[in-house]
Write an enzyme that holds these catalytic residues in place. Structure first.
Site, PDB file in Angstrom:
ATOM      1  CG  ASP A  20      -2.156   0.894   1.010  1.00  0.00           C
ATOM      2  OD1 ASP A  20      -2.216   1.601  -0.016  1.00  0.00           O
ATOM      3  OD2 ASP A  20      -3.032   0.934   1.909  1.00  0.00           O
TER       4      ASP A  20
ATOM      5  CB  CYS B 152      -9.009 -22.355  15.195  1.00  0.00           C
ATOM      6  SG  CYS B 152      -8.547 -21.265  16.546  1.00  0.00           S
TER       7      CYS B 152
ATOM      8  CB  CYS C  61     -10.383 -21.926  20.097  1.00  0.00           C
ATOM      9  SG  CYS C  61     -10.555 -20.210  19.654  1.00  0.00           S
TER      10      CYS C  61
HETATM   11  N1  GUN Z   1      -6.482   1.149   3.145  1.00  0.00           N
HETATM   12  C1  GUN Z   1      -7.768   1.183   3.540  1.00  0.00           C
HETATM   13  N2  GUN Z   1      -8.507   1.959   2.713  1.00  0.00           N
HETATM   14  C2  GUN Z   1      -7.668   2.416   1.782  1.00  0.00           C
HETATM   15  C3  GUN Z   1      -7.845   3.271   0.640  1.00  0.00           C
HETATM   16  O1  GUN Z   1      -8.939   3.763   0.328  1.00  0.00           O
HETATM   17  N3  GUN Z   1      -6.736   3.516  -0.105  1.00  0.00           N
HETATM   18  C4  GUN Z   1      -5.506   2.989   0.196  1.00  0.00           C
HETATM   19  N4  GUN Z   1      -4.477   3.267  -0.599  1.00  0.00           N
HETATM   20  N5  GUN Z   1      -5.326   2.206   1.265  1.00  0.00           N
HETATM   21  C5  GUN Z   1      -6.393   1.921   2.043  1.00  0.00           C
HETATM   22 ZN    ZN Z   2     -10.483 -20.233  17.343  1.00  0.00          ZN
END
Ligand code: GUN
Ligand code: ZN
Length: 627
Positions: free
Chosen positions: A88, A269, A272
């Site tokens: 991101d 899981c 747990c």
């Molecule tokens: N992470 C959560 N929402 C967003 C978004 O709208 N854009 C970006 N780049 N990262 C995110």
């Molecule tokens: Zn669990």
């Protein structure tokens, strides 16, 4: 590049190819924050079988030692993960802290330099409370930024305004990229605004090209996965597994629970397994265990969704999950407003239709059934219309004695007042009418059956209730006659293909199986149709030739380019990249006529995709050829 493997409406199982390997979607990408690693990338891979991870390039960029190592050895080495890694851009930090000192070009460039498999633009996050004009300028800025760099993930923005979402999506679709996140949905998730989330996803999907994967950015709660996949989302990321764990919160497919208030965990899981021990642990140990639980549950829900797509039961799963919270129920209701859009991707049939409540009647298949049964059906030459009450399937068995007795007196046509709408008994074996499980005590209005009575105008009409109803038949006359088998093949064929009287011109021969079910249809000794297991027809080449003459171009056609013609003639399937045109009315699992550019019939088969998908996908099968 993305290849469709299996689908159920907009939901799809597919292969997503990256430089670091192929991922099968729908997929969940755990978020790794290199500054706070709770569960290591190695554990993600080995223990949880995570196929792909996501990390934040801005966090790496900002910290000198991380930046230098990433630039030197790459992001995969930094994380210690050899599978695909998405990054991101810092948009979220910019939105939360407002002081991100980085530019779009710079951060996309950095993501490329560290070897990210999917780099993201620095899009402008536009929360739900943003005014229309401001959201619009956020969209314009996001589109401008998408144009100035070659990022792999171009995020759809537009706050809660459907027109802005759709516009942004269609502008971004024109650019070259790998996938499209739908952004700014975190605040909707946090406030349980699931109805608005449906609006946002649908509007974005409307504008996006169908061949690109869609990532619901920042949505890591399993309770929303089935609904989001149903609407065509393919990727999810989760930082929630860790964030929730730090707040002692355990995620489940039907909601969240506070660990302190739990004496038992219903979850099977490993984390747990000995739930009591969690209570004895140090806080640090416990947070890790809860985070692990949150991941197990999240991955498990993705698997459940995949299996549901595979067996065609995703609607049932979504309806079940949406009964877990009143606001999810509103979101489910909201889907009813989009049935016209959803119907474009709706297959002809799937596994048995399980009625789970009145919301089930909002499914796009019901919308299609009601539309077609009025537009395409032709009534037989009968004097009397007998309306039978909804009952157990198969109707022909339930009402065997009743129908036999009535037919002995008058020339009757039987129509069940079903929950789906008027259902001529001929539809007893077709999906959804015949291939459904519906409780017999549901309440629904019978407006549709009244409309049917008016439209088809039989000389006599009788609503059958019980044995006393037979007495009313006394005054009815027998003037006409029709062959119920012929009515059945015509009724179903018209529903499936459209009205096509001439398909059956000539001497009709019907071949039945031992148990009396129609299996094959011949006209003048030519085999034109056989019955498939959803009650509809497989079109034989002889039948295809007739329909090709009956229906004008482009109806039922998939047009392929010249390169593909020899392959099709050889019986090979039609790959989407060969398709140049297609009837917009074609739906997944429809029988189609495969033609060349001059409308010469070269094959017949079953569609896997609709028109917009065939024209958009570069990989994968569009039509399974049978010629
Ligand atoms: N992470 C959560 N929402 C967003 C978004 O709208 N854009 C970006 N780049 N990262 C995110
Ligand atoms: Zn669990």
């Amino acid at each position: 590049m993305f290849e469709l493997k299996e689908r159920d409406g907009l939901a799809r199982i597919g292969k997503f190819y990256t430089k670091h390997g192929t991922v099968e979607k729908p997929v969940l990408l755990p978020v790794i924050n290199p500054n706070h690693i709770l569960i290591s990338p190695n554990e993600m891979k080995e223990k949880f079988k995570a196929q792909m991870l996501i990390t934040n390039s801005y966090i790496i960029y900002k910290k000198k030692e991380l930046r230098e190592k990433a630039l030197k050895d790459g992001v995969h080495s930094l994380l210690g993960f050899d599978g695909p890694v998405m990054t991101d851009s810092g948009s979220f930090q910019m939105y939360v802290y407002g002081d991100v000192e980085i530019r779009n070009r710079e951060i996309v460039d950095f993501q490329k330099k560290i070897g990210s498999d999917v780099s993201t633009i620095l899009d402008i996050i536009s929360p739900p409370d943003r005014k229309y004009e401001d959201a619009k300028s956020d969209v314009m800025e996001t589109i401008k930024r998408a144009n100035e760099v070659e990022a792999d993930a171009l995020t759809v923005q537009g706050s809660v305004y459907p027109d802005l979402r759709e516009y942004c999506a269609s502008e971004l679709s024109k650019l070259d990229c790998i996938l499209h996140p739908v952004g700014s949905v975190v605040p909707l998730m946090e406030k349980y605004k699931f109805k608005e989330l449906v609006d946002v996803i649908v509007a974005s999907k409307k504008g996006l090209v169908p061949s690109r994967p869609v990532h619901l950015f920042g949505c890591g709660h399993p309770m929303i996965f089935p609904l989001a996949v149903l609407l065509g989302c393919d990727l999810f990321d989760s930082s929630s597994y860790a964030k929730y764990a730090r707040h002692n919160r355990m995620m489940f497919p039907d909601g969240t629970k506070n660990f302190d208030e739990m004496s038992y965990s219903p979850c099977p899981c490993p984390a747990c397994m000995n739930f009591g021990e969690l209570k004895e642990m140090t806080e640090k140990e416990r947070i890790k265990k809860i985070a692990e639980h949150n991941l197990w549950v999240s991955f498990s829900e993705i698997k459940k969704i995949k299996q549901a797509i595979h067996e065609g039961s995703l609607w049932e799963l979504v309806e079940e999950r949406c009964s877990a919270h009143p606001f999810l129920l509103s979101a489910l209701k909201k889907l009813g407003e989009y049935k016209e859009f959803l119907e474009r991707f709706e297959p002809v049939s799937r596994k048995t239709f399980f009625y789970t409540g009145k919301e089930s009647l909002n499914r796009p298949i019901v919308y299609r059934y009601r539309k077609r049964i009025f537009e395409r059906y032709e009534k037989p030459n009968a004097d009397t219309l007998i309306i039978l009450p909804e009952s157990e399937r198969p109707y022909s068995k339930t009402y065997y004695d009743v129908m036999k007795k009535i037919s002995g007196k008058v020339n009757a046509h039987f129509v069940v007042n079903s929950v789906f709408g008027p259902a001529p008994v001929e539809f007893d074996e077709t999906y959804p009418v015949g291939q459904s499980v519906v409780p017999t005590d549901v309440e629904y209005d019978d407006e549709l059956v009244k409309e049917w009575v008016e439209k088809f105008d039989y000389p006599d009409v009788l609503f059958w209730k019980d044995d006393k109803t037979f007495e009313e038949l006394g005054s009815f006359k027998r003037k006409t006659s029709f062959n119920p088998d012929v009515q059945k093949i015509k009724g179903v064929a018209f529903y499936q293909f459209g009205k096509c009287q001439n398909l059956f011109r000539g001497e009709i021969k019907i071949v039945k199986s031992k148990n009396g079910k129609i299996r094959n249809v011949f006209v003048n000794d030519e085999h034109i149709l056989s019955v498939r297991n959803d009650g509809f027809y497989t079109l034989k080449m002889n039948g295809a030739k007739k329909l090709h003459l009956i229906f004008k171009y482009p109806k039922m056609r998939v047009v392929v380019n010249d390169d593909a013609v020899p392959f099709i003639k050889d019986g090979k399937s039609v790959f989407s990249r060969f398709v140049v045109e297609c009837d917009p009315e074609i739906r997944p699992k429809d029988e189609v006529l495969i033609v060349d550019k001059n409308d010469v019939l070269i094959g017949v088969g079953r569609a896997i995709m609709n028109r917009e998908e065939m024209l958009s996908f570069k990989k994968g099968v569009a039509v399974k050829n049978r010629a």
